[in-house]
Scaffold this active site. Structure first.
Site, PDB file in Angstrom:
ATOM      1  N   ASP A  28       0.790  -1.249   0.000  1.00  0.00           N
ATOM      2  CA  ASP A  28       0.000   0.000   0.000  1.00  0.00           C
ATOM      3  C   ASP A  28       0.817   1.291   0.000  1.00  0.00           C
ATOM      4  OD1 ASP A  28      -1.908  -1.958   0.241  1.00  0.00           O
ATOM      5  OD2 ASP A  28      -2.759  -1.237   2.121  1.00  0.00           O
ATOM      6  N   LYS A  39      -6.568  -4.950  -3.090  1.00  0.00           N
ATOM      7  CA  LYS A  39      -7.127  -5.714  -1.967  1.00  0.00           C
ATOM      8  C   LYS A  39      -8.218  -4.892  -1.269  1.00  0.00           C
ATOM      9  CE  LYS A  39      -3.411  -4.473   1.298  1.00  0.00           C
ATOM     10  NZ  LYS A  39      -4.226  -3.614   2.150  1.00  0.00           N
ATOM     11  N   CYS A  79      -2.132  -2.584   7.639  1.00  0.00           N
ATOM     12  CA  CYS A  79      -2.106  -3.483   6.486  1.00  0.00           C
ATOM     13  C   CYS A  79      -0.859  -4.349   6.422  1.00  0.00           C
ATOM     14  CB  CYS A  79      -2.302  -2.681   5.207  1.00  0.00           C
ATOM     15  SG  CYS A  79      -3.974  -2.002   5.102  1.00  0.00           S
TER      16      CYS A  79
HETATM   17  C1  C5J Z   1      -3.110   0.630   5.486  1.00  0.00           C
HETATM   18  C2  C5J Z   1      -4.805   1.787   6.706  1.00  0.00           C
HETATM   19  N1  C5J Z   1      -2.623   0.480   4.256  1.00  0.00           N
HETATM   20  N2  C5J Z   1      -3.971   2.139   7.672  1.00  0.00           N
HETATM   21  N3  C5J Z   1      -4.337   1.191   5.583  1.00  0.00           N
HETATM   22  O1  C5J Z   1      -2.468   0.313   6.453  1.00  0.00           O
HETATM   23  O2  C5J Z   1      -5.982   2.002   6.814  1.00  0.00           O
END
Ligand code: C5J
Length: 225
Positions: free
Chosen positions: A25, A130, A163
């Site tokens: 991400d 995802k 994530c």
């Molecule tokens: C991720 C989030 N990518 N913190 N998303 O960690 O909501």
């Protein structure tokens, strides 16, 4: 086999031919000034600071011919893959699907949903959209990795406690040995990153291993760390 001797809680041995680099991400909305993350009041400079180390690892891994997997937290435009339990929580000021400064929040195809330029995927690398926090939920990633004979995963990305950690735990339960690169993951909350690193390697590596990126680079170059 390649060994990172100074990994914690003990040396991490891996076969690059059966290992994937998983980058979680690293999206504009989480990292860049002016995006979703900053709009919510977070200090995105913390996350931006890991980009050079992530890029060094990505370039070295590519040069070694290793499999690269990029993920994006991403939903369909009609939100049909976003359950109410996810949609109705989070910051009420800016929710998934709302219009944000870089397009609709966490919606596939929007500018803010793209991976930052410094880590942009190249042809042949996998890009996994995802709908969950974890990379294995509703993505088919496990099946694809099995077909490729991947047994070990090296993780980078954000955020450490959400994530990244969720994906590592999913991977651990599916039988992968997982290494988290300490200087290639971050959180908007420094204490959460520190806790994540501790949790991963606690109890003899209950979720996996951690190591600095320089140790991985040294190992890939054939040295000992
Ligand atoms: C991720 C989030 N990518 N913190 N998303 O960690 O909501």
């Amino acid at each position: 086999m390649t060994t990172i001797e100074d990994a914690q809680p003990f040396a991490f041995r891996f076969d690059p031919a059966h290992t994937a680099l998983v980058i979680i991400d690293m999206q504009r909305d989480f990292i860049e000034p002016g995006g979703f993350g900053e709009t919510l009041g977070n200090d995105v400079s913390l996350l931006e600071a890991i980009v050079p180390a992530c890029r060094s690892v990505l370039l070295a891994w590519r040069a070694a011919g290793g499999l690269v997997v990029h993920t994006r937290e991403s939903h369909a435009a009609d939100l049909s893959d976003c359950p109410p339990a996810k949609l109705n929580r989070g910051e009420p000021r800016l929710r998934i699907g709302d219009a944000g400064p870089m397009g609709r929040i966490l919606i596939a195809g929007e500018p803010g949903n793209q991976i930052i330029r410094a880590l942009a995927p190249v042809p042949g690398e996998w890009v996994i959209d995802k709908p969950g926090k974890g990379a294995f939920y509703a993505t088919g990633l496990h099946e694809r990795l099995q077909i490729r004979g991947v047994r070990q995963l090296i993780f980078m990305g954000v955020t450490a406690e959400v994530c990244v950690q969720t994906s590592m735990r999913e991977a651990n339960d599916r039988g992968y040995d997982c290494l988290l690169l300490e200087d290639c993951t971050e959180s908007y909350f420094p204490a959460f990153k520190a806790a994540t690193l501790e949790m991963v390697r606690a109890q003899g590596g209950i979720v996996g291993w951690t190591a600095g990126s320089e140790s991985l680079l040294t190992a890939l170059a054939g040295g000992t760390s």
